[in-house]
Write an enzyme that holds these catalytic residues in place. Sequence first.
Site, PDB file in Angstrom:
ATOM      1  N   GLU A  18       6.002  -2.237  13.256  1.00 18.19           N
ATOM      2  CA  GLU A  18       5.509  -1.365  14.326  1.00 18.19           C
ATOM      3  C   GLU A  18       3.985  -1.361  14.422  1.00 18.19           C
ATOM      4  O   GLU A  18       3.425  -1.284  15.519  1.00 18.19           O
ATOM      5  CB  GLU A  18       5.996   0.060  14.088  1.00 18.19           C
ATOM      6  CG  GLU A  18       5.448   1.066  15.096  1.00 18.19           C
ATOM      7  CD  GLU A  18       5.879   2.486  14.801  1.00 18.19           C
ATOM      8  OE1 GLU A  18       6.476   3.099  15.701  1.00 18.19           O
ATOM      9  OE2 GLU A  18       5.627   2.980  13.681  1.00 18.19           O
ATOM     10  N   ASP A  19       3.298  -1.460  13.291  1.00 22.04           N
ATOM     11  CA  ASP A  19       1.854  -1.257  13.277  1.00 22.04           C
ATOM     12  C   ASP A  19       1.066  -2.361  13.959  1.00 22.04           C
ATOM     13  O   ASP A  19      -0.059  -2.141  14.396  1.00 22.04           O
ATOM     14  CB  ASP A  19       1.358  -1.110  11.838  1.00 22.04           C
ATOM     15  CG  ASP A  19       1.795   0.190  11.206  1.00 22.04           C
ATOM     16  OD1 ASP A  19       1.737   1.220  11.900  1.00 22.04           O
ATOM     17  OD2 ASP A  19       2.194   0.176  10.034  1.00 22.04           O
TER      18      ASP A  19
ATOM     19  N   ARG B 285      -6.660   4.605   9.854  1.00 20.24           N
ATOM     20  CA  ARG B 285      -6.225   3.289  10.313  1.00 20.24           C
ATOM     21  C   ARG B 285      -6.552   3.016  11.779  1.00 20.24           C
ATOM     22  O   ARG B 285      -6.529   1.879  12.226  1.00 20.24           O
ATOM     23  CB  ARG B 285      -4.712   3.159  10.104  1.00 20.24           C
ATOM     24  CG  ARG B 285      -4.245   3.435   8.677  1.00 20.24           C
ATOM     25  CD  ARG B 285      -4.639   2.330   7.717  1.00 20.24           C
ATOM     26  NE  ARG B 285      -4.101   2.552   6.378  1.00 20.24           N
ATOM     27  CZ  ARG B 285      -2.904   2.154   5.978  1.00 20.24           C
ATOM     28  NH1 ARG B 285      -2.115   1.501   6.813  1.00 20.24           N
ATOM     29  NH2 ARG B 285      -2.488   2.395   4.753  1.00 20.24           N
TER      30      ARG B 285
ATOM     31  N   CYS C 297       8.645   2.719  11.720  1.00 15.13           N
ATOM     32  CA  CYS C 297       7.794   1.625  11.254  1.00 15.13           C
ATOM     33  C   CYS C 297       8.514   0.287  11.170  1.00 15.13           C
ATOM     34  O   CYS C 297       7.894  -0.776  11.253  1.00 15.13           O
ATOM     35  CB  CYS C 297       7.247   1.932   9.863  1.00 15.13           C
ATOM     36  SG  CYS C 297       6.415   3.516   9.692  1.00 15.13           S
TER      37      CYS C 297
ATOM     38  N   HIS D 119      -0.447   8.415   9.603  1.00 12.53           N
ATOM     39  CA  HIS D 119      -0.300   7.967  10.992  1.00 12.53           C
ATOM     40  C   HIS D 119       0.153   9.144  11.843  1.00 12.53           C
ATOM     41  O   HIS D 119       0.795  10.069  11.336  1.00 12.53           O
ATOM     42  CB  HIS D 119       0.748   6.852  11.111  1.00 12.53           C
ATOM     43  CG  HIS D 119       0.279   5.500  10.684  1.00 12.53           C
ATOM     44  ND1 HIS D 119       1.047   4.654   9.937  1.00 12.53           N
ATOM     45  CD2 HIS D 119      -0.883   4.834  10.919  1.00 12.53           C
ATOM     46  CE1 HIS D 119       0.398   3.518   9.720  1.00 12.53           C
ATOM     47  NE2 HIS D 119      -0.779   3.598  10.310  1.00 12.53           N
TER      48      HIS D 119
ATOM     49  N   LEU E 282       0.833  -1.200   0.000  1.00 17.40           N
ATOM     50  CA  LEU E 282       0.000   0.000   0.000  1.00 17.40           C
ATOM     51  C   LEU E 282       0.867   1.248   0.000  1.00 17.40           C
ATOM     52  O   LEU E 282       1.891   1.315   0.676  1.00 17.40           O
ATOM     53  CB  LEU E 282      -0.882   0.012   1.255  1.00 17.40           C
ATOM     54  CG  LEU E 282      -1.882  -1.138   1.427  1.00 17.40           C
ATOM     55  CD1 LEU E 282      -2.506  -1.064   2.814  1.00 17.40           C
ATOM     56  CD2 LEU E 282      -2.938  -1.091   0.347  1.00 17.40           C
TER      57      LEU E 282
ATOM     58  N   ARG F 143      -3.575  -6.075   6.197  1.00 17.95           N
ATOM     59  CA  ARG F 143      -2.493  -6.261   7.158  1.00 17.95           C
ATOM     60  C   ARG F 143      -2.919  -7.030   8.411  1.00 17.95           C
ATOM     61  O   ARG F 143      -2.078  -7.324   9.261  1.00 17.95           O
ATOM     62  CB  ARG F 143      -1.910  -4.901   7.559  1.00 17.95           C
ATOM     63  CG  ARG F 143      -1.367  -4.097   6.375  1.00 17.95           C
ATOM     64  CD  ARG F 143      -0.402  -3.043   6.824  1.00 17.95           C
ATOM     65  NE  ARG F 143       0.746  -3.645   7.508  1.00 17.95           N
ATOM     66  CZ  ARG F 143       1.647  -2.948   8.198  1.00 17.95           C
ATOM     67  NH1 ARG F 143       1.512  -1.635   8.307  1.00 17.95           N
ATOM     68  NH2 ARG F 143       2.659  -3.543   8.777  1.00 17.95           N
TER      69      ARG F 143
END
Length: 253
Positions: free
Chosen positions: A65-66, A131, A248, A161, A18, A85
């Site tokens: 990280e997400d 998100r 990230c 973010h 993405l 994800r």
Amino acid sequence: MFTKALVRTPCRSILKGLTQANLGLPNFDIACEQHQDYINALQECGLQVTELPALEDYPASCFVEDVALLTPQCAILTSPGAESRRGEVQHIEEAIKLFYPKIERINSNGHVEAGDIMMVDNHFCIGLSERTDPKGAAELIAILGKYNLTGSMVEMSELLHLKTGLSYLEDNNLLTFGEMHSHPDFKSFNRIQIDKEEDYAANSVWINGTVLVPKGFPKALNAIKQLGYKTREVAMSEFQKLDGGLSCLSLRF
């Protein structure tokens, strides 16, 4: 102080990741070289780095990280807002179990990505974005409360973010970009404003007294040096093409 980090090797399917950056497709070989230098930088900061294998089914999986928030008291598995994800969470869980006996998870229909979460001492600022939504953020705050940690939601409208536009460098110093320059939630910080042409450098990372800074942003680098920090530049061009920043690419704890 951090002692460890988790990273994941980029996969060849990263070319399908993405992105909103419109900077062209990344070069896989260069991305791997840059990722190795990123690991080197973490090690130079004193971290023991665990490198997890590539996940070809998840193009953005190197951005570990997400999918988890690692606090001093517990690990929290997130629920990514990007549907593509969400399967990454189960893959990071096994690795986290090696380090954390207490693992919590976002179980509601809400969503949270940890790229929207900035830790300041025992408080967690949670950006509301495409998100991360209020329902997911509220559940996260409730989990944090079980461990005497606090959280608050940050309204925003321009950023992918929260940490796209903010980096906390400890000692009350905060890098800011765009709408975060004047955001009322951060008025008590010493805000170092990153110029629009160097906005990518607003995502820099403090690790044990050293600040990792993306390579190629001299104004931001100089501003950070003037605060007295040791700095280490890391080339990030291929990850920038995928909307990914320095923070990230690892989970630091």
